[in-house]
Design a protein around this motif. Sequence first.
Motif, PDB file in Angstrom:
ATOM      1  N   LEU A 160     -18.692 -40.942  12.020  1.00  0.00           N
ATOM      2  CA  LEU A 160     -18.948 -38.992  12.502  1.00  0.00           C
ATOM      3  C   LEU A 160     -18.243 -38.878  13.692  1.00  0.00           C
ATOM      4  CD1 LEU A 160     -22.995 -40.798  13.606  1.00  0.00           C
ATOM      5  CD2 LEU A 160     -22.366 -38.956  11.926  1.00  0.00           C
ATOM      6  N   ASP A 161     -17.486 -39.884  14.419  1.00  0.00           N
ATOM      7  CA  ASP A 161     -15.929 -39.315  15.342  1.00  0.00           C
ATOM      8  C   ASP A 161     -15.242 -38.260  13.965  1.00  0.00           C
ATOM      9  OD1 ASP A 161     -17.278 -41.335  16.284  1.00  0.00           O
ATOM     10  OD2 ASP A 161     -15.597 -42.499  16.083  1.00  0.00           O
ATOM     11  N   GLU A 162     -15.247 -38.512  12.709  1.00  0.00           N
ATOM     12  CA  GLU A 162     -14.788 -37.613  11.851  1.00  0.00           C
ATOM     13  C   GLU A 162     -15.578 -36.051  11.878  1.00  0.00           C
ATOM     14  OE1 GLU A 162     -13.678 -38.661   7.642  1.00  0.00           O
ATOM     15  OE2 GLU A 162     -12.451 -39.128   8.553  1.00  0.00           O
ATOM     16  N   MET A 163     -16.760 -36.378  11.331  1.00  0.00           N
ATOM     17  CA  MET A 163     -17.433 -35.120  11.886  1.00  0.00           C
ATOM     18  C   MET A 163     -17.489 -33.823  13.214  1.00  0.00           C
ATOM     19  SD  MET A 163     -20.804 -33.262  12.624  1.00  0.00           S
ATOM     20  CE  MET A 163     -21.497 -35.186  13.428  1.00  0.00           C
ATOM     21  N   SER A 164     -17.468 -34.636  13.650  1.00  0.00           N
ATOM     22  CA  SER A 164     -17.419 -33.914  15.498  1.00  0.00           C
ATOM     23  C   SER A 164     -15.866 -33.797  15.759  1.00  0.00           C
ATOM     24  CB  SER A 164     -16.896 -35.623  16.108  1.00  0.00           C
ATOM     25  OG  SER A 164     -18.345 -36.226  16.000  1.00  0.00           O
ATOM     26  N   ALA A 165     -14.457 -34.142  14.841  1.00  0.00           N
ATOM     27  CA  ALA A 165     -13.257 -33.182  15.592  1.00  0.00           C
ATOM     28  C   ALA A 165     -13.462 -32.476  14.009  1.00  0.00           C
ATOM     29  CB  ALA A 165     -12.651 -34.698  14.598  1.00  0.00           C
ATOM     30  N   LEU A 172     -18.329 -33.653  25.742  1.00  0.00           N
ATOM     31  CA  LEU A 172     -19.380 -34.197  26.528  1.00  0.00           C
ATOM     32  C   LEU A 172     -20.228 -34.157  25.201  1.00  0.00           C
ATOM     33  CD1 LEU A 172     -20.881 -34.957  29.158  1.00  0.00           C
ATOM     34  CD2 LEU A 172     -21.663 -32.065  29.346  1.00  0.00           C
ATOM     35  N   ARG A 173     -19.830 -32.786  24.763  1.00  0.00           N
ATOM     36  CA  ARG A 173     -21.369 -33.097  23.481  1.00  0.00           C
ATOM     37  C   ARG A 173     -20.928 -34.275  22.306  1.00  0.00           C
ATOM     38  NH1 ARG A 173     -26.207 -30.710  23.115  1.00  0.00           N
ATOM     39  NH2 ARG A 173     -25.325 -29.044  23.477  1.00  0.00           N
ATOM     40  N   TYR A 174     -19.743 -34.266  21.933  1.00  0.00           N
ATOM     41  CA  TYR A 174     -19.294 -35.842  21.375  1.00  0.00           C
ATOM     42  C   TYR A 174     -19.741 -37.050  22.104  1.00  0.00           C
ATOM     43  CZ  TYR A 174     -15.855 -39.300  19.665  1.00  0.00           C
ATOM     44  OH  TYR A 174     -15.814 -40.608  18.812  1.00  0.00           O
ATOM     45  N   LEU A 175     -19.756 -37.229  23.379  1.00  0.00           N
ATOM     46  CA  LEU A 175     -20.126 -38.203  23.959  1.00  0.00           C
ATOM     47  C   LEU A 175     -21.336 -38.375  24.395  1.00  0.00           C
ATOM     48  CD1 LEU A 175     -17.376 -38.145  27.079  1.00  0.00           C
ATOM     49  CD2 LEU A 175     -17.863 -40.070  25.506  1.00  0.00           C
ATOM     50  N   VAL A 176     -22.380 -37.705  24.133  1.00  0.00           N
ATOM     51  CA  VAL A 176     -23.471 -37.740  24.034  1.00  0.00           C
ATOM     52  C   VAL A 176     -24.722 -37.891  22.975  1.00  0.00           C
ATOM     53  CG1 VAL A 176     -25.694 -36.266  25.116  1.00  0.00           C
ATOM     54  CG2 VAL A 176     -23.857 -36.553  26.533  1.00  0.00           C
ATOM     55  N   ASP A 177     -23.936 -36.407  22.143  1.00  0.00           N
ATOM     56  CA  ASP A 177     -24.951 -36.469  20.993  1.00  0.00           C
ATOM     57  C   ASP A 177     -24.010 -37.548  20.727  1.00  0.00           C
ATOM     58  OD1 ASP A 177     -27.034 -35.090  21.183  1.00  0.00           O
ATOM     59  OD2 ASP A 177     -25.376 -33.100  21.544  1.00  0.00           O
ATOM     60  N   VAL A 178     -23.167 -38.137  20.027  1.00  0.00           N
ATOM     61  CA  VAL A 178     -23.056 -38.827  19.154  1.00  0.00           C
ATOM     62  C   VAL A 178     -22.188 -40.065  19.443  1.00  0.00           C
ATOM     63  CG1 VAL A 178     -20.345 -39.291  16.825  1.00  0.00           C
ATOM     64  CG2 VAL A 178     -21.440 -36.287  17.750  1.00  0.00           C
ATOM     65  N   VAL A 179     -21.428 -40.392  20.292  1.00  0.00           N
ATOM     66  CA  VAL A 179     -20.969 -41.744  21.131  1.00  0.00           C
ATOM     67  C   VAL A 179     -22.682 -42.532  21.244  1.00  0.00           C
ATOM     68  CG1 VAL A 179     -19.652 -43.043  22.341  1.00  0.00           C
ATOM     69  CG2 VAL A 179     -18.682 -40.919  20.880  1.00  0.00           C
ATOM     70  N   GLY A 180     -23.350 -41.221  22.608  1.00  0.00           N
ATOM     71  CA  GLY A 180     -24.076 -42.388  23.334  1.00  0.00           C
ATOM     72  C   GLY A 180     -25.244 -42.319  22.727  1.00  0.00           C
ATOM     73  N   TRP A 181     -25.613 -41.890  21.269  1.00  0.00           N
ATOM     74  CA  TRP A 181     -27.329 -41.880  20.776  1.00  0.00           C
ATOM     75  C   TRP A 181     -26.584 -43.203  19.741  1.00  0.00           C
ATOM     76  CZ3 TRP A 181     -31.967 -41.351  20.922  1.00  0.00           C
ATOM     77  CH2 TRP A 181     -32.656 -39.382  21.648  1.00  0.00           C
ATOM     78  N   GLN A 182     -25.687 -43.427  19.147  1.00  0.00           N
ATOM     79  CA  GLN A 182     -25.168 -44.760  18.821  1.00  0.00           C
ATOM     80  C   GLN A 182     -24.859 -45.860  19.317  1.00  0.00           C
ATOM     81  OE1 GLN A 182     -21.931 -44.319  15.399  1.00  0.00           O
ATOM     82  NE2 GLN A 182     -21.705 -42.980  16.656  1.00  0.00           N
TER      83      GLN A 182
ATOM     84  N   SER B  55      -8.193 -29.661   7.136  1.00  0.00           N
ATOM     85  CA  SER B  55      -9.498 -29.465   7.867  1.00  0.00           C
ATOM     86  C   SER B  55      -8.453 -29.768   9.756  1.00  0.00           C
ATOM     87  CB  SER B  55      -9.993 -29.991   7.668  1.00  0.00           C
ATOM     88  OG  SER B  55      -9.802 -32.048   8.239  1.00  0.00           O
ATOM     89  N   GLY B  56      -7.302 -30.383   9.463  1.00  0.00           N
ATOM     90  CA  GLY B  56      -6.687 -30.732  11.067  1.00  0.00           C
ATOM     91  C   GLY B  56      -6.881 -31.891  11.399  1.00  0.00           C
ATOM     92  N   VAL B  57      -7.910 -32.307  10.409  1.00  0.00           N
ATOM     93  CA  VAL B  57      -8.734 -34.264  11.608  1.00  0.00           C
ATOM     94  C   VAL B  57      -7.165 -34.418  11.614  1.00  0.00           C
ATOM     95  CG1 VAL B  57      -9.693 -35.690  10.773  1.00  0.00           C
ATOM     96  CG2 VAL B  57     -10.783 -33.121  11.125  1.00  0.00           C
ATOM     97  N   VAL B  58      -6.251 -34.477  10.275  1.00  0.00           N
ATOM     98  CA  VAL B  58      -5.318 -35.251  10.569  1.00  0.00           C
ATOM     99  C   VAL B  58      -3.616 -34.352  10.155  1.00  0.00           C
ATOM    100  CG1 VAL B  58      -4.342 -36.845   8.441  1.00  0.00           C
ATOM    101  CG2 VAL B  58      -5.901 -36.906   8.577  1.00  0.00           C
ATOM    102  N   GLN B  59      -3.096 -35.012  11.049  1.00  0.00           N
ATOM    103  CA  GLN B  59      -1.607 -34.500  11.385  1.00  0.00           C
ATOM    104  C   GLN B  59      -0.534 -34.156  10.097  1.00  0.00           C
ATOM    105  OE1 GLN B  59      -0.453 -31.773  14.052  1.00  0.00           O
ATOM    106  NE2 GLN B  59      -2.419 -31.708  14.616  1.00  0.00           N
ATOM    107  N   GLU B  89     -20.960 -38.788   2.037  1.00  0.00           N
ATOM    108  CA  GLU B  89     -21.033 -38.961   3.034  1.00  0.00           C
ATOM    109  C   GLU B  89     -22.174 -38.251   3.144  1.00  0.00           C
ATOM    110  OE1 GLU B  89     -19.029 -40.801   4.354  1.00  0.00           O
ATOM    111  OE2 GLU B  89     -19.156 -41.971   2.039  1.00  0.00           O
ATOM    112  N   HIS B  90     -23.349 -38.151   4.189  1.00  0.00           N
ATOM    113  CA  HIS B  90     -23.865 -36.760   4.344  1.00  0.00           C
ATOM    114  C   HIS B  90     -23.596 -36.667   5.835  1.00  0.00           C
ATOM    115  CE1 HIS B  90     -26.577 -39.118   6.601  1.00  0.00           C
ATOM    116  NE2 HIS B  90     -26.834 -39.949   5.694  1.00  0.00           N
ATOM    117  N   ARG B  91     -23.170 -37.941   6.787  1.00  0.00           N
ATOM    118  CA  ARG B  91     -22.678 -37.367   8.432  1.00  0.00           C
ATOM    119  C   ARG B  91     -23.873 -37.251   8.588  1.00  0.00           C
ATOM    120  NH1 ARG B  91     -16.020 -38.211   7.283  1.00  0.00           N
ATOM    121  NH2 ARG B  91     -16.158 -40.418   5.791  1.00  0.00           N
ATOM    122  N   LEU B  92     -24.670 -37.040   8.813  1.00  0.00           N
ATOM    123  CA  LEU B  92     -25.548 -36.219   9.532  1.00  0.00           C
ATOM    124  C   LEU B  92     -26.012 -37.469  11.053  1.00  0.00           C
ATOM    125  CD1 LEU B  92     -28.497 -35.046   7.159  1.00  0.00           C
ATOM    126  CD2 LEU B  92     -26.674 -33.362   8.290  1.00  0.00           C
ATOM    127  N   LEU B  93     -26.265 -37.220  11.984  1.00  0.00           N
ATOM    128  CA  LEU B  93     -27.059 -37.549  13.162  1.00  0.00           C
ATOM    129  C   LEU B  93     -28.144 -37.948  12.797  1.00  0.00           C
ATOM    130  CD1 LEU B  93     -25.238 -35.626  16.321  1.00  0.00           C
ATOM    131  CD2 LEU B  93     -24.648 -37.416  15.139  1.00  0.00           C
TER     132      LEU B  93
END
Lengths: 261, 266
Positions: A160-165, A172-182, B55-59, B89-93
């Motif tokens: 999910l961190d990767e998805m956020s990146a 802030l969105r990352y901290l609340v929606d991704v980290v906070g809820w987890q 994607s830019g996630v990895v340098q 994997e879907h990686r949905l919240l």
Amino acid sequence: MTTEQVVSLRQITGGRLQRFQAFTVASLLALAVWQLATLISDGWVPSLWRIMEALGEDASTASIYTDMWITLRRIFVTFAAATSIGIGLGVAMGLNRRVMAFFRPIVVMGLAVPDVVYIIVAILVLGTEESSGLIAMVLALIPFVVNIVVGGVGARDPGLDEMSAVYRLRRLRYLVDVVGWQVSPSLIVATRTCFAFAWKLIVLVEALSQPRGIGAQIYYSFRLLRPDHMIARALLFIVVLRLVEAIIFAPVEKRFLGWMR
Amino acid sequence: MTHSGEYIRVRDLDVSYDGITPAVSALSMDVAEGEFAAVLGPSGCGKSTLLHAISGVVQPQSGTIEIAGLPVGAGRGDDSVPIGYVFQEHRLLPWRTVAQNIAIVLRAAGVADDDVDPRIDHYLEMLHISKFRNTWPLRLSGGQRQRVSIARALAIQPAVVLMDEPFSTLDEVTARVMRQQLADLWQRSNQTIVFVTHSIREALFLAGRIFILTQGPARLFDTIEVSVPRPRRYEDPRLTELEAQIVEHVMDEWGYGANSGEEPRE
């Protein structure tokens, strides 16, 4: 009603019935053991009947409610300060290695120090003011909260961190929606633990240094050798705390963990 | 379709894990605008790392990646082109509904509030999952979750969609349905797609061009044009024939040749 609904209803009612039966058996067993202790303790352990009488007596005095309010207020102040500082610090430590490296030894040390040391040091340094006890409690509770939160943040899903990146979520969105809820299950555990510890410790602080509050009243009853009133006052306050938990914590838990069901 | 132009331009790319273990080595490739390109390689060769770098996630340690003439940047909120990503994997919240999952990335991409809902509806409709708009991801099947993940990737209207073995965790029947839907979707949208897979048949069915990588660290081994006309059938005998040719072609390179001393795993 469909067959599935009937089966599901039976499962629910069956589960509740089982829990009720288990609760009843455990309660009756505890009462029986208590009564047995009364019989063999030569009067030092008050009988259930004496405790009930003391409960009725205490509940009919106005001062008990004032003491309850004082203790509740102290618990909430301590709890609010310790959870907000502990959660903030725990999240920062879980997300940042440097913050972790700096605070980890302090937190480990904080966990190892006996709670009573915080209280005694605070009294020696700050005097017997109400605030000294509260500061001591906040300092004693923060390491517990931090420890639980750090574990929760560390166990988050790196996917999910990767998805956020990839989708460039704002910080802030990352901290609340991704980290906070987890981390929310850990946060709920941390707040519940903090609340339970706050109650236990505040009673100790009140017994040692305060003239008012449930802890002071319990200690007062002890000095007068009235164990029935000690237990009655503790029981009254336990009921209040259970109510607070049911009114505040249960709905919060339902709100934040509803997606799991 | 002919493949000219350099919409995605990768040059002399070196990527390593922690600066020590090389994952991609001196890799160069170009993908044209509107192309469906597949990246094929054995498991663990560095295909996903290549996508991460694009994607830019990895340098990367060295080399350059450009999309539409702009260098790919890492991190959040930079000015590089928007990229849609469909993960293995879907990686949905799980604590957000289907619509909320898409809305979060739309807002991050700077889509105006008024456009968020119409766009969510449009892409859910396109992926045939409108009825799950307000459903928690945990209540969906694997295929439905992956459809949401694709809708999320497309909804930001990205310059490029990167797909990292998106159907590998699905059962075969669902995966086939999803591949067909993806092929139809691409034909309608002409979106630039880079699709990573270790399945030769999947690459042949979906892509116009296949970049075959070596064993890790990944280098470009060969590029194959798939000239079978669309729409394709998964069981098309021409794909079967091409598949056999590719298997024979990569056998040595992927470590299963006469001199490698290993038996093929699959």
